[in-house]
Design an enzyme around this catalytic site. Structure first.
Site, PDB file in Angstrom:
ATOM      1  N   SER A  62       0.826  -1.216   0.000  1.00 30.93           N
ATOM      2  CA  SER A  62       0.000   0.000   0.000  1.00 30.93           C
ATOM      3  C   SER A  62       0.857   1.262   0.000  1.00 30.93           C
ATOM      4  O   SER A  62       2.032   1.246   0.373  1.00 30.93           O
ATOM      5  CB  SER A  62      -0.886   0.022   1.247  1.00 30.93           C
ATOM      6  OG  SER A  62      -1.592  -1.185   1.368  1.00 30.93           O
TER       7      SER A  62
HETATM    8  N1  SAH Z   1      -1.112  -4.982   3.916  1.00 25.53           N
HETATM    9  C1  SAH Z   1      -0.278  -5.235   2.757  1.00 25.53           C
HETATM   10  C2  SAH Z   1      -0.938  -4.893   1.445  1.00 25.53           C
HETATM   11  C3  SAH Z   1      -2.010  -5.835   1.145  1.00 25.53           C
HETATM   12  S1  SAH Z   1      -2.518  -6.045  -0.525  1.00 25.53           S
HETATM   13  C4  SAH Z   1       1.063  -4.562   2.854  1.00 25.53           C
HETATM   14  O1  SAH Z   1       1.313  -3.843   3.827  1.00 25.53           O
HETATM   15  O2  SAH Z   1       1.900  -4.790   1.984  1.00 25.53           O
HETATM   16  C5  SAH Z   1      -3.906  -7.078  -0.153  1.00 25.53           C
HETATM   17  C6  SAH Z   1      -3.573  -8.466   0.263  1.00 25.53           C
HETATM   18  O3  SAH Z   1      -4.782  -9.086   0.642  1.00 25.53           O
HETATM   19  C7  SAH Z   1      -2.971  -9.316  -0.848  1.00 25.53           C
HETATM   20  O4  SAH Z   1      -1.727  -9.819  -0.454  1.00 25.53           O
HETATM   21  C8  SAH Z   1      -4.002 -10.438  -1.027  1.00 25.53           C
HETATM   22  O5  SAH Z   1      -3.405 -11.715  -1.308  1.00 25.53           O
HETATM   23  C9  SAH Z   1      -4.693 -10.445   0.317  1.00 25.53           C
HETATM   24  N2  SAH Z   1      -6.027 -11.034   0.314  1.00 25.53           N
HETATM   25  C10 SAH Z   1      -7.048 -10.852  -0.565  1.00 25.53           C
HETATM   26  N3  SAH Z   1      -8.116 -11.587  -0.200  1.00 25.53           N
HETATM   27  C11 SAH Z   1      -7.784 -12.241   0.942  1.00 25.53           C
HETATM   28  C12 SAH Z   1      -8.455 -13.155   1.808  1.00 25.53           C
HETATM   29  N4  SAH Z   1      -9.725 -13.567   1.606  1.00 25.53           N
HETATM   30  N5  SAH Z   1      -7.783 -13.625   2.874  1.00 25.53           N
HETATM   31  C13 SAH Z   1      -6.513 -13.257   3.125  1.00 25.53           C
HETATM   32  N6  SAH Z   1      -5.824 -12.394   2.356  1.00 25.53           N
HETATM   33  C14 SAH Z   1      -6.447 -11.887   1.272  1.00 25.53           C
END
Ligand code: SAH
Length: 227
Positions: free
Chosen positions: A75
């Protein structure tokens, strides 16, 4: 370029050392509304450069989202700051994060609370983030491969829940895994459009919702990923 600058050519800032670039990032955070001194101190302590690899490494200190493995994104730092500020975790809190991704948001949270549980549906992202947590000595984070749309019922309830992928509505299991007085921050809306970041506070009798700002996150997808 300033007179007397001897850094060797106009490189647009890319040649500056990481400490200086990290300082510039902190100034950018302040100018975008990240004002909580505890959040700024946590973000000063956690080096975003540790969470970005490959040819995006030299943009690690820019206030911009960047691609990571599995087609996901780390992010934008100011969004991490604003979400952390809205979540307002306390030093004794246990925080659940949905969407480990690079691990950066979990690392920032880990400075501010007692324990972070973070889950991602991609095994590879969890493994890589765990490795970085180990290297940085962040021992109060537990990362797991799980479908975060179900939360983590066996560890619930949580003081705080941070969701870093967009859902159409706040997932019911997550609402029910929040303690009374607990706070959840979650981007809500259609995955291919601008979403609204909302803060949900669980009260004695129900839930209170505040709309914070427009954001754009990758979608929350049910089930585990292939990698
Ligand atoms: N917080 C992260 C950015 C996240 S991007 C950082 O600091 O880098 C969003 C993430 O959510 C992705 O890695 C994706 O794989 C995950 N995601 C999406 N759907 C999900 C689910 N149902 N359960 C767990 N993770 C999920």
């Amino acid at each position: 370029m300033m007179a007397g600058d001897d850094t060797g050519g106009d490189d647009g800032g890319a040649g500056h050392d990481p400490a200086e670039r990290q300082m510039r990032l902190l100034l950018a955070l302040r100018s975008r509304g990240v004002t909580d001194p505890r959040v700024l101190a946590a973000m000063e302590r956690i080096d975003r450069g540790a969470f970005v690899r490959g040819h995006f490494e030299d943009r690690a200190y820019d206030d911009t989202p960047l691609p990571i493995a599995c087609g996901q994104t780390i992010s934008q730092p100011s969004v991490v700051g604003l979400m952390t500020q809205a979540l307002n975790p306390g030093p004794r809190d246990t925080v659940l994060e949905i969407g480990t991704g690079s691990g950066y948001q979990a690392a920032v949270l880990s400075v501010l609370c007692r324990r972070v549980l973070t889950v991602d549906r991609h095994r590879r992202l969890v493994a890589e983030a765990e490795e970085i947590f180990r290297r940085l000595g962040l021992t109060n984070i537990t990362a797991r491969v799980a479908d975060g749309s179900r939360g983590l019922p066996e560890q619930a309830p949580f003081d705080r829940i941070m969701v870093t992928a967009a859902a159409e509505d706040p997932p019911g299991p997550l609402l029910s895994q929040l303690k009374i007085g607990g706070i959840m921050v979650v981007p809500v809306g259609q995955s291919d459009a601008v979403q609204t970041l909302i803060r949900v506070t669980r009260t004695e009798t129900g839930y209170a919702y505040d709309e914070l700002r427009q954001v754009r996150f990758v979608p929350l997808i049910e089930g585990l990923g292939q990698t």
